[in-house]
Design a protein around this motif. Structure first.
Motif, mmCIF file in Angstrom:
data_model
loop_
_atom_site.group_PDB
_atom_site.id
_atom_site.type_symbol
_atom_site.label_atom_id
_atom_site.label_comp_id
_atom_site.label_asym_id
_atom_site.label_seq_id
_atom_site.Cartn_x
_atom_site.Cartn_y
_atom_site.Cartn_z
ATOM 1 N N LYS A 5 5.378 5.842 -18.559
ATOM 2 C CA LYS A 5 3.967 6.014 -18.920
ATOM 3 C C LYS A 5 3.081 5.000 -18.201
ATOM 4 C CE LYS A 5 0.734 6.022 -22.807
ATOM 5 N NZ LYS A 5 0.500 5.612 -24.209
ATOM 6 N N SER A 6 3.425 3.731 -18.294
ATOM 7 C CA SER A 6 2.595 2.679 -17.694
ATOM 8 C C SER A 6 2.591 2.768 -16.171
ATOM 9 C CB SER A 6 3.085 1.300 -18.140
ATOM 10 O OG SER A 6 2.881 1.130 -19.535
ATOM 11 N N LEU A 7 3.745 3.040 -15.571
ATOM 12 C CA LEU A 7 3.815 3.184 -14.116
ATOM 13 C C LEU A 7 2.929 4.331 -13.642
ATOM 14 C CD1 LEU A 7 7.667 2.745 -13.594
ATOM 15 C CD2 LEU A 7 5.909 1.229 -12.662
ATOM 16 N N THR A 8 3.006 5.447 -14.360
ATOM 17 C CA THR A 8 2.243 6.638 -13.979
ATOM 18 C C THR A 8 0.741 6.401 -14.108
ATOM 19 O OG1 THR A 8 4.080 8.073 -14.645
ATOM 20 C CG2 THR A 8 1.911 9.089 -14.477
ATOM 21 N N ILE A 9 0.323 5.819 -15.222
ATOM 22 C CA ILE A 9 -1.101 5.561 -15.433
ATOM 23 C C ILE A 9 -1.627 4.565 -14.403
ATOM 24 C CG2 ILE A 9 -2.786 4.529 -17.022
ATOM 25 C CD1 ILE A 9 -1.176 5.796 -19.326
ATOM 26 N N LYS A 10 -0.832 3.548 -14.096
ATOM 27 C CA LYS A 10 -1.249 2.563 -13.092
ATOM 28 C C LYS A 10 -1.472 3.241 -11.732
ATOM 29 C CE LYS A 10 0.077 -1.922 -11.103
ATOM 30 N NZ LYS A 10 -1.051 -2.709 -11.633
ATOM 31 N N ALA A 11 -0.540 4.137 -11.371
ATOM 32 C CA ALA A 11 -0.682 4.860 -10.106
ATOM 33 C C ALA A 11 -1.913 5.768 -10.124
ATOM 34 C CB ALA A 11 0.580 5.678 -9.837
ATOM 35 N N PHE A 12 -2.105 6.495 -11.214
ATOM 36 C CA PHE A 12 -3.287 7.365 -11.333
ATOM 37 C C PHE A 12 -4.575 6.570 -11.155
ATOM 38 C CE2 PHE A 12 -1.083 10.587 -14.417
ATOM 39 C CZ PHE A 12 -0.467 11.188 -13.341
ATOM 40 N N ASP A 70 0.847 -1.193 0.000
ATOM 41 C CA ASP A 70 0.000 0.000 0.000
ATOM 42 C C ASP A 70 0.886 1.247 0.000
ATOM 43 O OD1 ASP A 70 -2.404 1.505 0.197
ATOM 44 O OD2 ASP A 70 -1.995 1.798 2.328
ATOM 45 N N TYR A 71 0.484 2.252 -0.760
ATOM 46 C CA TYR A 71 1.274 3.484 -0.825
ATOM 47 C C TYR A 71 0.365 4.666 -1.142
ATOM 48 C CZ TYR A 71 1.026 3.225 -5.986
ATOM 49 O OH TYR A 71 0.590 3.169 -7.296
ATOM 50 N N ASP A 72 0.887 5.876 -0.934
ATOM 51 C CA ASP A 72 0.132 7.104 -1.188
ATOM 52 C C ASP A 72 0.615 7.839 -2.427
ATOM 53 O OD1 ASP A 72 -1.382 7.027 1.355
ATOM 54 O OD2 ASP A 72 0.599 7.357 2.247
ATOM 55 N N LEU A 73 1.925 7.731 -2.702
ATOM 56 C CA LEU A 73 2.503 8.562 -3.760
ATOM 57 C C LEU A 73 3.624 7.806 -4.466
ATOM 58 C CD1 LEU A 73 3.293 12.335 -3.458
ATOM 59 C CD2 LEU A 73 5.054 10.813 -4.344
ATOM 60 N N LEU A 74 3.619 7.876 -5.788
ATOM 61 C CA LEU A 74 4.684 7.282 -6.605
ATOM 62 C C LEU A 74 5.698 8.354 -6.976
ATOM 63 C CD1 LEU A 74 5.965 5.053 -8.417
ATOM 64 C CD2 LEU A 74 4.421 5.818 -10.245
ATOM 65 N N VAL A 75 6.964 8.095 -6.652
ATOM 66 C CA VAL A 75 8.069 8.945 -7.091
ATOM 67 C C VAL A 75 8.721 8.225 -8.264
ATOM 68 C CG1 VAL A 75 10.177 10.134 -6.412
ATOM 69 C CG2 VAL A 75 8.384 9.709 -4.716
ATOM 70 N N GLU A 128 -2.880 14.329 -7.819
ATOM 71 C CA GLU A 128 -1.874 15.344 -8.116
ATOM 72 C C GLU A 128 -0.766 14.741 -8.977
ATOM 73 O OE1 GLU A 128 -1.952 18.582 -7.304
ATOM 74 O OE2 GLU A 128 -3.936 18.252 -6.408
ATOM 75 N N PHE A 129 -0.301 15.540 -9.964
ATOM 76 C CA PHE A 129 0.777 15.119 -10.853
ATOM 77 C C PHE A 129 1.762 16.272 -10.966
ATOM 78 C CE2 PHE A 129 1.979 13.969 -15.502
ATOM 79 C CZ PHE A 129 3.054 13.223 -15.061
ATOM 80 N N LYS A 130 2.981 16.079 -10.456
ATOM 81 C CA LYS A 130 3.987 17.134 -10.433
ATOM 82 C C LYS A 130 5.237 16.693 -11.191
ATOM 83 C CE LYS A 130 1.595 19.755 -7.540
ATOM 84 N NZ LYS A 130 1.007 21.040 -7.969
ATOM 85 N N ALA A 176 -5.092 3.948 -9.658
ATOM 86 C CA ALA A 176 -5.237 3.455 -8.285
ATOM 87 C C ALA A 176 -5.491 4.608 -7.306
ATOM 88 C CB ALA A 176 -3.995 2.682 -7.873
ATOM 89 N N GLY A 177 -5.635 5.824 -7.842
ATOM 90 C CA GLY A 177 -5.909 6.984 -7.004
ATOM 91 C C GLY A 177 -4.693 7.541 -6.290
ATOM 92 N N LYS A 178 -3.496 7.284 -6.841
ATOM 93 C CA LYS A 178 -2.259 7.723 -6.198
ATOM 94 C C LYS A 178 -1.680 8.955 -6.893
ATOM 95 C CE LYS A 178 -2.689 3.870 -3.877
ATOM 96 N NZ LYS A 178 -3.256 3.874 -2.501
ATOM 97 N N ASP A 179 -1.081 9.836 -6.107
ATOM 98 C CA ASP A 179 -0.386 11.005 -6.640
ATOM 99 C C ASP A 179 0.961 10.572 -7.220
ATOM 100 O OD1 ASP A 179 -2.428 12.740 -5.601
ATOM 101 O OD2 ASP A 179 -1.516 12.485 -3.633
ATOM 102 N N VAL A 180 1.476 11.368 -8.159
ATOM 103 C CA VAL A 180 2.747 11.028 -8.821
ATOM 104 C C VAL A 180 3.636 12.259 -8.928
ATOM 105 C CG1 VAL A 180 3.844 10.161 -10.928
ATOM 106 C CG2 VAL A 180 1.660 9.185 -10.180
#
Length: 341
Positions: free
Chosen positions: A109-116, A90-95, A147-149, A118-122
């Motif tokens: 691309k795939s990592l970011t979309i998967k996190a999005f 379980d995690y809150d934010l993908l770096v 959030e996407f930064k 799942a409702g996770k910020d990136v």
């Protein structure tokens, strides 16, 4: 105290810089924001270390540098890699700090979309998926209300996206013109100072670790073109992709050309132009006393606005800790948005 659980994907120079920065700043962030960082997973191209109770940043760096792979991390090392890491804890934010891929934007691309999804910020330092699929990335982030930064994707430690959005919100930005690649700026600076050839200067910069073994993305202007696309989309609202940028690198510049320019009071720099009239990266003549006459690996950009006229920002455009500082700033900005209400 609120815990913020992070997954870090990509453990090269920038990824290790992120881990080191978290280790250095953890207590400051606890004291200032009441948030305790917990690094619950770290992945490189072929392995990972995963623990819901958190990993030791210094031990992660030591393991990677001494063993070459994260599956040697004591107790929690594994050969799980890629998107599978995101399913394991379980995690809150993908770096996201994987290498830039200008062909298809993967694996970012795939990592970011998967996190999005799942409702996770990136937070990312990657340019590939943004240069190729910026609008799509933003749309999916918005659909999932996350959030996407991506400050670190443009100028390392040079503040530009956050600067423009937070310091100049009253001004309309007409154009951005600047030096967006530290490697080429170093090479051209050394050629100007020493009168050395492109070939010899490139070899020197590779020996110093400033240029990559394969320097193509830097010296052919590809890296700066990716950053041009990101700035066009994020700050000027131009729906551009990499193919919209006119690109010329520095590999054909001779010491003779630099010498002639110098005699006339000019330097040659690789300049990126971002405006509704031009998306372009190319070598240009600049005056010796202009804001563009920076040396070494520095980056700079001049923002032309309606109310503030011209504003110039300068900063280190490369370096693991420097780039990580921008990523940590993005994480803190997300904390302010989501956890300080």
């Amino acid at each position: 105290m609120k815990e913020l659980k992070l997954i870090l994907m990509g453990f090269g120079a920038v990824g290790k810089g992120v881990a080191e920065s978290i280790s250095i700043k953890r207590n400051n962030i606890k004291d200032k924001f009441g948030i305790d960082f917990k690094l619950v997973a770290v992945g490189d191209s072929s392995s990972s270390a995963i623990s819901a109770n958190g990993l030791d940043e210094k031990l992660l760096i030591e393991t990677k540098e001494k063993k070459g792979t994260l599956d040697k991390y004591p107790e929690f090392g594994s050969n799980i890699n890629g998107e599978a890491v995101l399913d394991k804890v379980d995690y809150d934010l993908l770096v996201e700090a994987t290498p830039t891929n200008i062909e298809n934007g993967e694996p970012a691309k795939s990592l970011t979309i998967k996190a999005f999804n799942a409702g996770k910020d990136v937070v990312t330092s990657n340019k590939g998926h943004l240069a190729l699929f910026f609008s799509e990335m933003i749309e999916i982030a918005n659909q999932n209300n996350v959030e996407f930064k991506y400050e670190a994707s443009v100028g390392g430690a040079m503040p530009i996206i956050n600067f423009a959005e937070k310091t100049l919100p009253s001004s309309k930005i007409f154009s951005i013109i600047g030096i967006l690649n530290g490697t080429t700026n170093y090479i051209l600076s050394r050629m100007t100072i020493e009168g050395s050839s492109y070939k010899n200067t490139l070899e020197e910069s590779q020996q110093l670790g400033i240029a990559e073994t394969d320097p193509t993305q830097d010296v052919e202007g590809i890296d700066a073109a990716c950053k041009t696309v990101i700035l066009a989309n994020s700050l000027l609202g131009i729906p551009a992709t990499y193919s919209d940028v006119e690109v010329e690198g520095i590999s054909k510049i001779t010491s003779e050309a630099i010498g002639l320019a110098k005699k006339e009071g000019y330097f040659i720099k690789l300049i990126a132009e971002v405006s509704k009239h031009a998306l372009k990266v190319s070598p240009r003549l600049i005056k010796k006393n202009s804001p563009y006459a920076i040396e070494g690996t520095l980056n700079m950009a001049t923002l032309k606005t309606d109310l503030a006229d011209e504003v110039t920002v300068v900063g280190k455009g490369a370096g693991s800790i420097e780039t990580a500082s921008a990523m940590l700033t993005d994480i803190i900005n997300i904390i302010k948005i989501k956890y300080q209400k």
